[in-house]
Design an enzyme around this catalytic site. Structure first.
Site, PDB file in Angstrom:
ATOM      1  N   GLU A  43       0.825  -1.209   0.000  1.00 54.32           N
ATOM      2  CA  GLU A  43       0.000   0.000   0.000  1.00 54.32           C
ATOM      3  C   GLU A  43       0.862   1.263   0.000  1.00 54.32           C
ATOM      4  OE1 GLU A  43      -3.065   0.445  -0.614  1.00 54.32           O
ATOM      5  OE2 GLU A  43      -3.482  -1.692  -0.762  1.00 54.32           O
ATOM      6  N   TYR A 126      -6.805   6.577   3.953  1.00 50.91           N
ATOM      7  CA  TYR A 126      -6.879   5.533   2.933  1.00 50.91           C
ATOM      8  C   TYR A 126      -6.062   4.307   3.329  1.00 50.91           C
ATOM      9  CZ  TYR A 126      -5.613   2.685  -0.965  1.00 50.91           C
ATOM     10  OH  TYR A 126      -5.375   1.582  -1.740  1.00 50.91           O
ATOM     11  N   ASP A 144      -9.746   4.931  -3.273  1.00 50.30           N
ATOM     12  CA  ASP A 144      -8.660   5.505  -4.069  1.00 50.30           C
ATOM     13  C   ASP A 144      -9.252   6.091  -5.348  1.00 50.30           C
ATOM     14  OD1 ASP A 144      -9.214   3.321  -5.715  1.00 50.30           O
ATOM     15  OD2 ASP A 144      -7.104   2.720  -5.915  1.00 50.30           O
TER      16      ASP A 144
END
Length: 297
Positions: A43, A126, A144
Site C-alpha cells: 500500500e 486511505y 482511491d
C-alpha cells in the site's frame, strides 16, 4: 433513472464480486499467506505508482525485510536506497518510521485495530482502511482514485470524479459497502480492481464491464466530462526530476558524496540547490562536514 445511488449499490455487489473472482490479478500481496506487513508495504508503494513498477521493488524489499523488525533495525537511508526509482521517496522514510513504531508499540506485528493503524507514521485514512480491509478482512471504505471513478460513473452518472477526493466521495463509498465484513473486504478490493482494469480513466472498456447494464453513466448515454480541466503531471525538467537525480547519486554511493559530485548531476544551479535544500528539509539527505552529503543514518 429512478433508482438512487444508494439503492443501486446493493444491486452491483453480486456482479462485481463475481467478476473479481474470475478476473483478479495474481499479486504477491494478495496471497492468503502474505500477511499484514506485505499488504502494508504494497500500500505504501502503490500510492501514485502503478503495479508494474511496484512489483520488482516489492519483491526485493520483502526478501530483504520480510518483517517490520527487519526494516526497523536498519538506518532510514537504507529504506531510501531500496526505494530506488519508485518516486515520492518520503514514502520510504514513512514506512521505515512505521516499522519502528510497530516494533516499539505493537511487538513487531502490524496492528489489526483501525485506530492503531491510523496512529502509525505515514498512515492516513486511505492506507489505514486498506490495511484493515485487505489484511484483516474488516469492513471499511477503501477509496482511491479507481474506486472514486467507478462510483462516479456507476452510481452518480458522471464521467469522472472530482479532481480531489471529497467528503461526499467517502460517504458514497461507505453507503455502498455490503453489511457482512468479509464480503465488504472483497468488495473494497473488487471495486478497486474494476477501476484499474475495466473502468479506466481515458478508455473505459464498457463492453467488458459486469455492471454496464446498471451503470448510471452508461444508461445516461456516457456523457462527456464537463468539469474543470484535468491536467496531467509533468516531470521532465521539474524540481522532482532534479531531486531524483541527486538521490540517484547518493543511492549509488557506498558512503558520503562530495558536493561537487552532486553539482555534476544537474546543470541548473538554482534548481539544483533548491532541490538539495528540499531533500535535506524532508529528512531524505543528511548534510555532513566538509561539504559532503549522505542518505540519512
Amino acid at each position: 433513472m429512478s433508482d438512487s445511488p444508494l439503492s443501486l449499490a446493493s444491486a452491483l455487489h453480486g456482479p462485481v464480486l463475481r467478476w473479481y473472482a474470475a478476473n483478479a490479478r495474481t499479486l504477491p500481496w494478495r496471497d492468503p499467506s502474505a500477511g499484514a506487513w506485505a499488504v502494508m508495504v504494497s500500500e505504501f508503494m502503490l500510492q501514485q505508482t502503478p503495479v508494474a513498477r511496484v512489483l520488482p521493488a516489492y519483491e526485493v524489499w520483502m526478501e530483504r525485510w520480510p518483517k517490520p523488525a527487519d526494516l526497523a533495525g536498519e538506518a532510514p537511508g537504507e529504506a531510501v536506497r531500496a526505494w530506488d526509482r519508485l518516486g515520492y521517496p518520503r514514502r520510504a522514510l514513512r514506512l521505515h518510521a512505521a516499522a519502528r513504531a510497530i516494533v516499539e508499540q505493537h511487538g513487531g506485528e502490524v496492528p489489526d485495530d483501525h485506530a492503531a493503524l491510523l496512529a502509525l507514521p505515514g498512515v492516513g485514512t486511505y492506507t489505514a482502511a486498506a490495511i484493515a480491509s485487505f489484511a484483516f478482512g474488516q469492513r471499511h471504505a477503501v477509496v482511491d482514485t479507481n474506486v472514486r471513478r467507478v462510483f462516479a460513473r456507476a452510481l452518480t452518472g458522471t464521467a469522472q470524479p472530482s479532481i480531489s477526493p471529497t467528503a461526499a466521495d467517502q460517504r458514497l463509498a461507505v453507503s455502498a459497502l455490503p453489511d457482512d465484513e468479509p464480503t465488504a473486504a472483497r468488495w473494497a478490493v473488487a471495486t478497486m480492481e474494476l477501476g484499474a482494469l475495466v473502468c479506466t480513466a481515458r478508455t473505459p472498456r464498457c463492453a467488458e464491464c459486469p455492471i454496464r447494464s446498471q451503470c448510471a453513466w452508461v444508461l445516461a448515454g456516457s456523457p462527456q466530462y464537463s468539469g474543470p480541466p484535468r491536467k496531467g503531471q509533468t516531470y521532465e525538467g521539474t524540481d522532482r526530476q532534479a531531486r531524483g537525480r541527486l538521490l540517484a547519486v547518493l543511492r549509488a554511493a557506498a558512503g558520503a558524496v562530495a558536493k561537487a559530485d552532486l553539482d555534476a548531476c544537474w546543470p541548473d544551479q538554482l534548481q539544483r540547490e533548491r532541490a538539495l535544500d528540499g531533500l535535506v528539509a524532508d529528512g531524505l539527505v543528511d548534510p555532513l562536514p566538509r561539504n559532503r552529503y549522505a542518505l540519512p543514518a
